[in-house]
Design a protein around this motif. Structure first.
Motif, PDB file in Angstrom:
ATOM      1  N   SER A 240       7.158   2.192  -6.900  1.00 47.59           N
ATOM      2  CA  SER A 240       6.814   3.025  -5.954  1.00 47.59           C
ATOM      3  C   SER A 240       6.054   4.098  -6.176  1.00 47.59           C
ATOM      4  O   SER A 240       6.302   4.671  -7.215  1.00 47.59           O
ATOM      5  N   GLY A 241       5.592   4.952  -5.188  1.00 48.86           N
ATOM      6  CA  GLY A 241       4.927   6.086  -5.313  1.00 48.86           C
ATOM      7  C   GLY A 241       5.755   7.303  -5.870  1.00 48.86           C
ATOM      8  O   GLY A 241       5.690   8.030  -6.508  1.00 48.86           O
ATOM      9  N   THR A 242       7.040   7.277  -4.993  1.00 49.52           N
ATOM     10  CA  THR A 242       8.143   8.081  -5.409  1.00 49.52           C
ATOM     11  C   THR A 242       8.554   8.113  -6.929  1.00 49.52           C
ATOM     12  O   THR A 242       8.650   9.141  -7.434  1.00 49.52           O
TER      13      THR A 242
ATOM     14  N   TYR B 295       2.824  15.452   0.257  1.00 54.07           N
ATOM     15  CA  TYR B 295       4.087  14.542   0.134  1.00 54.07           C
ATOM     16  C   TYR B 295       3.754  13.975  -1.263  1.00 54.07           C
ATOM     17  O   TYR B 295       2.685  13.491  -1.536  1.00 54.07           O
ATOM     18  N   HIS B 296       4.997  14.082  -2.178  1.00 60.09           N
ATOM     19  CA  HIS B 296       4.951  13.230  -3.257  1.00 60.09           C
ATOM     20  C   HIS B 296       6.062  12.050  -3.464  1.00 60.09           C
ATOM     21  O   HIS B 296       6.491  12.020  -4.618  1.00 60.09           O
ATOM     22  N   GLY B 297       6.635  11.732  -2.487  1.00 57.67           N
ATOM     23  CA  GLY B 297       7.761  10.659  -2.430  1.00 57.67           C
ATOM     24  C   GLY B 297       8.886  11.596  -2.392  1.00 57.67           C
ATOM     25  O   GLY B 297       8.601  12.683  -2.096  1.00 57.67           O
TER      26      GLY B 297
ATOM     27  N   GLU C 167      -2.000  16.676  -4.055  1.00 66.10           N
ATOM     28  CA  GLU C 167      -2.768  15.753  -3.408  1.00 66.10           C
ATOM     29  C   GLU C 167      -4.185  16.328  -3.167  1.00 66.10           C
ATOM     30  O   GLU C 167      -4.387  17.298  -2.570  1.00 66.10           O
TER      31      GLU C 167
ATOM     32  N   ASN D  76      -1.294  13.518   3.663  1.00 64.32           N
ATOM     33  CA  ASN D  76       0.327  13.729   4.223  1.00 64.32           C
ATOM     34  C   ASN D  76       0.212  14.740   5.307  1.00 64.32           C
ATOM     35  O   ASN D  76       1.260  15.115   5.536  1.00 64.32           O
TER      36      ASN D  76
ATOM     37  N   ASP E  23      -1.622  13.760  -7.589  1.00 66.26           N
ATOM     38  CA  ASP E  23      -0.890  12.636  -7.101  1.00 66.26           C
ATOM     39  C   ASP E  23      -2.114  11.789  -5.938  1.00 66.26           C
ATOM     40  O   ASP E  23      -2.309  12.336  -5.002  1.00 66.26           O
TER      41      ASP E  23
ATOM     42  N   VAL F 267      -1.688   8.639  -5.148  1.00 71.10           N
ATOM     43  CA  VAL F 267      -1.039   7.599  -4.380  1.00 71.10           C
ATOM     44  C   VAL F 267      -1.971   6.998  -3.217  1.00 71.10           C
ATOM     45  O   VAL F 267      -1.992   5.858  -3.070  1.00 71.10           O
ATOM     46  N   MET F 268      -2.410   7.883  -2.573  1.00 70.59           N
ATOM     47  CA  MET F 268      -3.222   7.852  -1.438  1.00 70.59           C
ATOM     48  C   MET F 268      -4.494   7.598  -1.652  1.00 70.59           C
ATOM     49  O   MET F 268      -5.217   6.461  -1.343  1.00 70.59           O
TER      50      MET F 268
ATOM     51  N   LYS G  99       0.180   2.650  -3.669  1.00 71.66           N
ATOM     52  CA  LYS G  99      -0.508   1.962  -2.400  1.00 71.66           C
ATOM     53  C   LYS G  99      -1.697   1.005  -3.027  1.00 71.66           C
ATOM     54  O   LYS G  99      -1.165  -0.058  -3.206  1.00 71.66           O
TER      55      LYS G  99
HETATM   56  C1  LIG Z   1       2.898   7.238   0.090  1.00 72.05           C
HETATM   57  C2  LIG Z   1       2.891   8.549  -1.047  1.00 72.05           C
HETATM   58  C3  LIG Z   1       3.840   8.618  -2.030  1.00 72.05           C
HETATM   59  C4  LIG Z   1       5.241   7.817  -1.912  1.00 72.05           C
HETATM   60  O1  LIG Z   1       4.834   6.589  -2.185  1.00 72.05           O
HETATM   61  P1  LIG Z   1       6.102   5.477  -2.045  1.00 72.05           P
HETATM   62  O2  LIG Z   1       5.566   4.297  -2.515  1.00 72.05           O
HETATM   63  O3  LIG Z   1       6.206   5.604  -0.181  1.00 72.05           O
HETATM   64  O4  LIG Z   1       7.337   5.918  -2.592  1.00 72.05           O
HETATM   65  C5  LIG Z   1       3.612   9.616  -2.990  1.00 72.05           C
HETATM   66  N1  LIG Z   1       2.540  10.577  -2.724  1.00 72.05           N
HETATM   67  C6  LIG Z   1       1.674  10.267  -1.969  1.00 72.05           C
HETATM   68  C7  LIG Z   1       0.098  11.162  -1.952  1.00 72.05           C
HETATM   69  C8  LIG Z   1       1.654   9.471  -0.937  1.00 72.05           C
HETATM   70  O5  LIG Z   1       0.698   9.111  -0.003  1.00 72.05           O
END
Ligand SMILES: *Cc1c(COP(=O)(O)O)cnc(C)c1O
Length: 451
Positions: free
Chosen positions: A130-132, A158-160, A220, A225, A253, A255-256, A286
């Motif tokens: 997971s991103g977290t 947001y970083h999880g 980010e 977020n 980060d 993730v998105m 993601k």
């Molecule tokens: C969604 C998100 C996370 C967390 O990812 P999860 O898979 O929900 O734990 C971390 N950082 C960013 C930038 C995100 O958008």
């Protein structure tokens, strides 16, 4: 819940007695708040969350059989739309071969190689679920690599939900943060400094005060977020300089944004404008899982080799590099590399964003918006003055936009079969499956909803 209050009463009441409403009632008995991730509960916008039955291409169908054009895409992963044939085939094939082995597989190596090919700043990558987990592990690695404790994050990013990252700004410049969740001891966040996004002067002051103790800055690069806020070029340039100067690691980060705003992520966009630019560590999630639980963190070999089993920084996972998830991610990454993929996706997203802005202009409703690749955001400024001032640049400005208007618009669109993110601080996502007709239908719905 405040679902049937005020302007939302009409929208909320339409769902009374629906299958979604019954499922939500039932869910609340066995699951806290009826959901397994809080934003799904519609608390920000009011009303009853739609329980989703199935999805195909750009569409979702709820438990009552109503169809929606989907602009959440599972919060980003579904860049190809739902049920893409090549991805589905890869997942079915992988599932037949086994769900999980707890031993290395060739597919993990293939996915790692694919990620590294697309992300030149990284020489090695570790897969997690997971991103977290990825952000939390990158943080530990940065602290392990530098031998420092302090970390910097930005309000609204947001970083999880790792403890050290559930922090909001303290009062005053360069004070350390306060936990934003119960259950996080103050001691755990005492090393987390929370700064204002895009504020160069504050960033400089923080490095003057704490430079030698900062292990890393996590950001980010396009903050999704807090809806859609870009880190400005001067801000990013200065951030890179300060990290280098003070020996702190710059963690992107993505993730998105990774494999979403461009094939090479947001870092490839900054690299185009700031020659030689790269982050030290990158966090992905993601899109790289294509809808399966998969995430990763990556960086230079010298840093990544500090991880167990080679180095002293511990990190592990029973399902890390899961064979079905890696098949899904790999098939997804292969599709998005096809010639013209990002050009077409960007065109769709741009036509949607422009269409929404035009519809608002026609309706005399102040709206500003932005997009990149397959990610977009729009805001309702509270007055013409802030509309003229342009896009919000930080969290406070995002939260100062018109939430009531956003909520009415959200429900107006939902009623008309368009599923936007149910909170004004979330970005939206377009997939390759969204055809021009879907974008047109969305804009037509927006015209009606804005009226
Ligand atoms: C969604 C998100 C996370 C967390 O990812 P999860 O898979 O929900 O734990 C971390 N950082 C960013 C930038 C995100 O958008």
């Amino acid at each position: 819940m405040a679902d049937s209050s005020g302007a939302l009463g009409a929208a909320a009441s339409q769902t009374k007695g629906s299958h979604s409403a019954r499922l939500f009632e039932r869910a609340q008995r066995s699951i806290p708040g009826g959901v397994n991730s809080p934003v799904r509960a519609f608390r920000a916008v009011g009303g009853i969350p739609r329980f989703i039955q199935r999805a195909d291409g750009p569409y979702l169908w709820d438990a009552d059989g109503k169809r929606y054009i989907d602009y959440i895409g599972s919060w980003g992963p579904m860049i190809l739309g739902h049920g893409h044939p090549a991805v589905l085939e890869a997942v079915l094939q992988a599932a037949r071969e086994g769900f999980s082995f707890g031993a290395p597989t060739e597919r993990e190596v293939e996915l790692a190689e694919e990620i590294l090919k697309l992300v030149p700043s990284a020489e090695q990558v570790r897969l997690v679920s997971s991103g977290t987990e990825a952000a939390m592990s990158a943080l530990r690695l940065a602290r392990g690599a530098t031998g420092r404790a302090k970390i910097v994050k930005f309000e609204g990013c947001y970083h999880g939900h790792a403890d050290a990252l559930l922090v909001k700004a303290g009062s005053g410049l360069a004070t350390f943060g306060h936990p934003t969740s119960a259950g996080v001891p103050a001691e755990v966040v005492q090393h987390t400094l929370v700064l204002t996004y895009n504020d160069v002067a504050q960033l400089e002051a923080a490095f003057v005060a704490h430079g030698a103790e900062i292990a890393c800055v996590m950001i980010e690069p396009i903050a999704g977020n807090m809806n859609f806020v870009r880190a400005s070029l001067p801000f990013m340039r200065r951030l890179r300089e300060l990290c280098t100067q003070h020996g702190a690691l710059l963690i992107f980060d993505e993730v998105m944004t990774g494999f979403r705003v461009a094939l090479g992520g947001a870092q490839s966009l900054y690299e185009k404008q700031i020659p030689g630019f790269k982050p030290d560590l990158s966090v992905f999630g993601k899109v790289i899982g294509g809808g399966m639980p998969l995430a990763a963190f990556a960086g230079p070999r010298a840093v990544m080799e500090l991880l167990a089993p080679l180095g002293p920084v511990y990190q592990a996972g029973t399902l890390s590099g899961n064979p079905v998830a890696t098949a899904c991610g790999l098939a997804t990454l292969r599709e998005i590399q096809k010639p013209g993929f990002f050009e077409a996706l960007s065109r769709s997203t741009r036509s949607l964003t422009d269409g929404l802005l035009n519809a608002a202009r026609e309706a005399g409703v102040p709206m500003v918006g932005d997009c990149e690749g397959g990610m977009f955001g729009f805001f309702f400024p509270k007055d013409a003055g802030s509309a003229q001032a342009g896009l919000p640049q930080n969290y406070a400005q995002v939260m100062a936009t018109d939430g009531d208007r956003f909520n009415r618009f959200f429900h107006g669109m939902l009623e008309r079969g368009v599923y936007l993110a149910p909170a004004l601080y979330e970005a939206g996502f377009v997939s390759a499956a969204h055809a021009p007709a879907d974008i047109e239908a969305t804009i037509a719905a927006a015209r009606a909803a804005l009226r």
